[in-house]
Design a protein around this motif. Structure first.
Motif, PDB file in Angstrom:
ATOM      1  N   LEU A 105     -12.010 -13.209 -66.018  1.00 56.49           N
ATOM      2  CA  LEU A 105     -12.700 -14.469 -66.288  1.00 56.49           C
ATOM      3  C   LEU A 105     -13.690 -14.804 -65.174  1.00 56.49           C
ATOM      4  N   LYS A 106     -13.341 -14.422 -63.954  1.00 53.55           N
ATOM      5  CA  LYS A 106     -14.217 -14.685 -62.812  1.00 53.55           C
ATOM      6  C   LYS A 106     -15.403 -13.727 -62.773  1.00 53.55           C
ATOM      7  N   ASN A 107     -15.202 -12.494 -63.240  1.00 49.10           N
ATOM      8  CA  ASN A 107     -16.222 -11.450 -63.091  1.00 49.10           C
ATOM      9  C   ASN A 107     -16.771 -10.931 -64.414  1.00 49.10           C
ATOM     10  N   LYS A 108     -16.564 -11.668 -65.498  1.00 45.66           N
ATOM     11  CA  LYS A 108     -16.931 -11.137 -66.815  1.00 45.66           C
ATOM     12  C   LYS A 108     -18.429 -10.892 -66.975  1.00 45.66           C
ATOM     13  N   ASN A 109     -19.237 -11.504 -66.142  1.00 45.60           N
ATOM     14  CA  ASN A 109     -20.682 -11.267 -66.199  1.00 45.60           C
ATOM     15  C   ASN A 109     -21.188 -10.422 -65.039  1.00 45.60           C
ATOM     16  N   ASN A 110     -20.259  -9.823 -64.328  1.00 45.43           N
ATOM     17  CA  ASN A 110     -20.601  -9.019 -63.151  1.00 45.43           C
ATOM     18  C   ASN A 110     -20.459  -7.536 -63.477  1.00 45.43           C
ATOM     19  N   SER A 111     -21.559  -6.875 -63.704  1.00 46.83           N
ATOM     20  CA  SER A 111     -21.526  -5.458 -64.078  1.00 46.83           C
ATOM     21  C   SER A 111     -21.208  -4.547 -62.894  1.00 46.83           C
ATOM     22  N   HIS A 112     -21.182  -5.111 -61.684  1.00 43.85           N
ATOM     23  CA  HIS A 112     -20.896  -4.323 -60.486  1.00 43.85           C
ATOM     24  C   HIS A 112     -19.423  -4.368 -60.104  1.00 43.85           C
ATOM     25  N   TRP A 113     -18.636  -5.096 -60.898  1.00 41.90           N
ATOM     26  CA  TRP A 113     -17.203  -5.230 -60.597  1.00 41.90           C
ATOM     27  C   TRP A 113     -16.373  -4.407 -61.567  1.00 41.90           C
ATOM     28  N   ALA A 114     -15.327  -3.766 -61.054  1.00 40.50           N
ATOM     29  CA  ALA A 114     -14.402  -3.009 -61.892  1.00 40.50           C
ATOM     30  C   ALA A 114     -13.034  -3.016 -61.215  1.00 40.50           C
ATOM     31  N   SER A 115     -12.011  -2.700 -61.975  1.00 47.72           N
ATOM     32  CA  SER A 115     -10.665  -2.702 -61.402  1.00 47.72           C
ATOM     33  C   SER A 115      -9.821  -1.630 -62.088  1.00 47.72           C
ATOM     34  N   LEU A 116      -8.860  -1.100 -61.354  1.00 53.44           N
ATOM     35  CA  LEU A 116      -7.985  -0.080 -61.907  1.00 53.44           C
ATOM     36  C   LEU A 116      -6.669  -0.068 -61.154  1.00 53.44           C
ATOM     37  N   GLY A 117      -5.656   0.505 -61.768  1.00 54.35           N
ATOM     38  CA  GLY A 117      -4.363   0.628 -61.107  1.00 54.35           C
ATOM     39  C   GLY A 117      -3.272  -0.209 -61.749  1.00 54.35           C
ATOM     40  N   ALA A 118      -2.034   0.194 -61.507  1.00 52.82           N
ATOM     41  CA  ALA A 118      -0.867  -0.465 -62.097  1.00 52.82           C
ATOM     42  C   ALA A 118      -0.299  -1.571 -61.216  1.00 52.82           C
ATOM     43  N   SER A 119      -1.007  -1.929 -60.153  1.00 52.59           N
ATOM     44  CA  SER A 119      -0.445  -2.847 -59.153  1.00 52.59           C
ATOM     45  C   SER A 119      -0.001  -4.187 -59.727  1.00 52.59           C
ATOM     46  N   GLY A 120      -0.751  -4.732 -60.696  1.00 51.70           N
ATOM     47  CA  GLY A 120      -0.372  -6.014 -61.273  1.00 51.70           C
ATOM     48  C   GLY A 120       0.978  -5.950 -61.953  1.00 51.70           C
ATOM     49  N   ALA A 121       1.185  -4.925 -62.779  1.00 53.09           N
ATOM     50  CA  ALA A 121       2.457  -4.758 -63.477  1.00 53.09           C
ATOM     51  C   ALA A 121       3.578  -4.401 -62.513  1.00 53.09           C
ATOM     52  N   VAL A 122       3.282  -3.576 -61.523  1.00 51.55           N
ATOM     53  CA  VAL A 122       4.284  -3.196 -60.532  1.00 51.55           C
ATOM     54  C   VAL A 122       4.706  -4.415 -59.709  1.00 51.55           C
ATOM     55  N   SER A 123       3.759  -5.295 -59.397  1.00 50.62           N
ATOM     56  CA  SER A 123       4.095  -6.543 -58.698  1.00 50.62           C
ATOM     57  C   SER A 123       5.022  -7.397 -59.551  1.00 50.62           C
ATOM     58  N   ALA A 124       4.785  -7.415 -60.863  1.00 51.65           N
ATOM     59  CA  ALA A 124       5.647  -8.166 -61.780  1.00 51.65           C
ATOM     60  C   ALA A 124       7.072  -7.635 -61.719  1.00 51.65           C
ATOM     61  N   VAL A 125       7.213  -6.321 -61.734  1.00 48.99           N
ATOM     62  CA  VAL A 125       8.531  -5.691 -61.661  1.00 48.99           C
ATOM     63  C   VAL A 125       9.207  -6.002 -60.328  1.00 48.99           C
ATOM     64  N   LEU A 126       8.469  -5.864 -59.240  1.00 41.36           N
ATOM     65  CA  LEU A 126       9.027  -6.086 -57.906  1.00 41.36           C
ATOM     66  C   LEU A 126       9.498  -7.523 -57.720  1.00 41.36           C
ATOM     67  N   PHE A 127       8.686  -8.484 -58.145  1.00 48.37           N
ATOM     68  CA  PHE A 127       9.053  -9.886 -57.926  1.00 48.37           C
ATOM     69  C   PHE A 127      10.137 -10.355 -58.891  1.00 48.37           C
ATOM     70  N   ALA A 128      10.202  -9.769 -60.077  1.00 47.13           N
ATOM     71  CA  ALA A 128      11.328 -10.056 -60.963  1.00 47.13           C
ATOM     72  C   ALA A 128      12.615  -9.535 -60.323  1.00 47.13           C
ATOM     73  N   TYR A 129      12.527  -8.378 -59.703  1.00 46.20           N
ATOM     74  CA  TYR A 129      13.670  -7.789 -59.007  1.00 46.20           C
ATOM     75  C   TYR A 129      14.180  -8.709 -57.900  1.00 46.20           C
ATOM     76  N   ILE A 130      13.264  -9.343 -57.194  1.00 40.96           N
ATOM     77  CA  ILE A 130      13.642 -10.225 -56.090  1.00 40.96           C
ATOM     78  C   ILE A 130      14.498 -11.385 -56.576  1.00 40.96           C
ATOM     79  N   LEU A 131      14.281 -11.822 -57.812  1.00 43.66           N
ATOM     80  CA  LEU A 131      15.127 -12.881 -58.380  1.00 43.66           C
ATOM     81  C   LEU A 131      16.587 -12.434 -58.473  1.00 43.66           C
ATOM     82  N   PHE A 132      16.792 -11.166 -58.731  1.00 46.44           N
ATOM     83  CA  PHE A 132      18.144 -10.630 -58.879  1.00 46.44           C
ATOM     84  C   PHE A 132      18.802 -10.372 -57.528  1.00 46.44           C
TER      85      PHE A 132
END
Length: 205
Positions: A105-132
Motif C-alpha cells: 500500500l505504501k509502495n504501490k506506485n513505486n516501480s523501483h521497489w520490490a520485495s521477496l522472501g519468507a520472512s513475514g510468514a516465518v516471523s508469524a510462526v516465531l511469534f506465535a511460538y513465543i505465546l506457547f
C-alpha cells in the motif's frame, strides 16, 4: 513408511528451497515471482504468495528455513486442528499476504521497489511460538536467548532499522508478520493469553 512429525512444515521448506535454488540461476523466474507493484497492477496477485518462495541469497534462505524448521512443528501441531488439517498451511500463506500488504500500500506506485522472501510468514510462526513458550531458549548466532527477550529485541531492532530506511530488508514485513502470528493465534484460542501470562510468570531463574 516414514512418518514426519510436522509434515506440512517440512513440505513448505522443501518447496521453498527448490524454488529459491532454481530462481538463483534463473533471473526470469525470479522476476516473475518477486513482489513488484507494477505487476500487481496488471493483475498478478499471485505474487502476494510467490514472493515468499524466493530469496535474495543462500544466507537469507538458510536463516528463514532453519527458523521455520525449529519452530514450525509446535505451531503446526496447534493449527492442524483447523481447516481439515490444512490450518498451518493457511496460517503460513496468510502470514505472507498480511506481512507484505502494508508495504504494498505504501509502495504501490513505486516501480523501483520490490520485495521477496519468507520472512513475514516465518516471523508469524516465531511469534506465535513465543505465546506457547516465552522462556524457551532460541539460539541466535549460537548465543542462547530466551524467546521473549529475543521478541523484544527483534521488534525494537526492526522499528529502528525501518526508520533508518537504509537497508534492503523489509522490516515492515517482519513486524506485521509478527503481529499477525500473535493476533490470529489469540483469536483462535483466547485462552492463549492466560497461558502466556502464566508461562511468563514462571521465570527460569
Amino acid at each position: 513408511m516414514l512418518n514426519l512429525p510436522f509434515n506440512h512444515t517440512v513440505t513448505l521448506i522443501i518447496i521453498t528451497v527448490i524454488i529459491s535454488l532454481i530462481a538463483f540461476q534463473n533471473q526470469k523466474l525470479m522476476n516473475r515471482l518477486i513482489f513488484w507493484p507494477p505487476a500487481m497492477q496488471r493483475g498478478q496477485y499471485d505474487r502476494f504468495i510467490t514472493h515468499g518462495f524466493i530469496h535474495a541469497d543462500g544466507t537469507h534462505l538458510l536463516f528463514n528455513m532453519i527458523t521455520l524448521f525449529f519452530f514450525g512443528s509446535v505451531i503446526e501441531n496447534f493449527y492442524k486442528q483447523y481447516a481439515f488439517n490444512m490450518g498451518f498451511v493457511l496460517f503460513y500463506l496468510g502470514g505472507l499476504i498480511v506481512a507484505i500488504l502494508p508495504s504494498y500500500l505504501k509502495n504501490k506506485n513505486n516501480s523501483h521497489w520490490a520485495s521477496l522472501g519468507a520472512s513475514g510468514a516465518v516471523s508469524a510462526v516465531l511469534f506465535a511460538y513465543i505465546l506457547f513458550q516465552p522462556w524457551k531458549l532460541i539460539f541466535v548466532f549460537f548465543i542462547p536467548v530466551p524467546a521473549i527477550i529475543f521478541a523484544f529485541l527483534y521488534v525494537a531492532y526492526s522499528i529502528w532499522s525501518g526508520k533508518r530506511g537504509n537497508t534492503n530488508i523489509n522490516h515492515s514485513a517482519h513486524l506485521w508478520g509478527a503481529a499477525y502470528g500473535v493476533i490470529v493465534t489469540i483469536i483462535l484460542e483466547p485462552r492463549m493469553i492466560p497461558h502466556f501470562l502464566n508461562q511468563l510468570n514462571q521465570l527460569p531463574f
